[in-house]
Design a protein around this motif. Structure first.
Motif: not given
Length: 159
Positions: A58-71
């Motif tokens: 889930l964190v990897t997908n947030a990094y790959r498909y988003s341009t900002g931070p994740a929580t």
């Protein structure tokens, strides 16, 4: 200052931790290290392998498909069940997390990507996702979640 002994923490399975992650390729590793520490602290180490895999995906997908931070949010639902949630700024909800999508099928061997969500479907006992509006918090984006627990225990929330 209040000091809480570990025995007091073990009484209640309901706990939650949030970790803000920068848009950085090392975020998944930091999420895994944090997850291991949290599960060990709460006596849930037997969930470590599947929970670590799911959080990492889930964190990897947030990094790959988003341009900002994740929580990353980790929440103990029972003594043997954990919910892993990841927020990111991209509002697109991929299958199988969307309400209108079915399960994700196997990925062809020659494919370069696409296995992460298949793994979530295989190892998680429940999962879901929903968009977050731009209301007062102005966060927007989406929240994807999945639950992992000891086999045979009922889900705290339906798929």
């Amino acid at each position: 200052m209040v000091t809480v002994s570990p025995s007091e923490c073990e009484v209640s399975p309901n706990w939650a931790y949030s970790l803000q992650l920068p848009h950085d390729p090392r975020a998944a590793r930091i999420a895994r290290v944090t997850l291991r520490a949290v599960l060990a602290t709460h006596g849930m180490s037997r969930l470590q392998d599947p929970a670590e895999l799911l959080a990492s995906e889930l964190v990897t997908n947030a990094y790959r498909y988003s341009t900002g931070p994740a929580t990353l949010r980790l929440r103990g639902l029972t003594r043997t069940r954990l919910r892993v949630s990841v927020w990111d700024a991209n509002p697109y909800i991929p299958p199988p997390f969307g309400k209108r999508s079915g399960p994700v099928g196997p990925v062809p061997a020659e494919a370069d990507s696409g296995r992460g969500l298949f793994l979530v479907c295989h190892y998680a006992q429940a999962w879901g996702g929903y968009p977050l509006g731009s209301g007062p918090s102005r966060q927007g984006g989406k929240l994807l979640w999945c639950e992992v627990g000891v086999p045979g225990e009922r889900s705290a929330a339906g798929v």
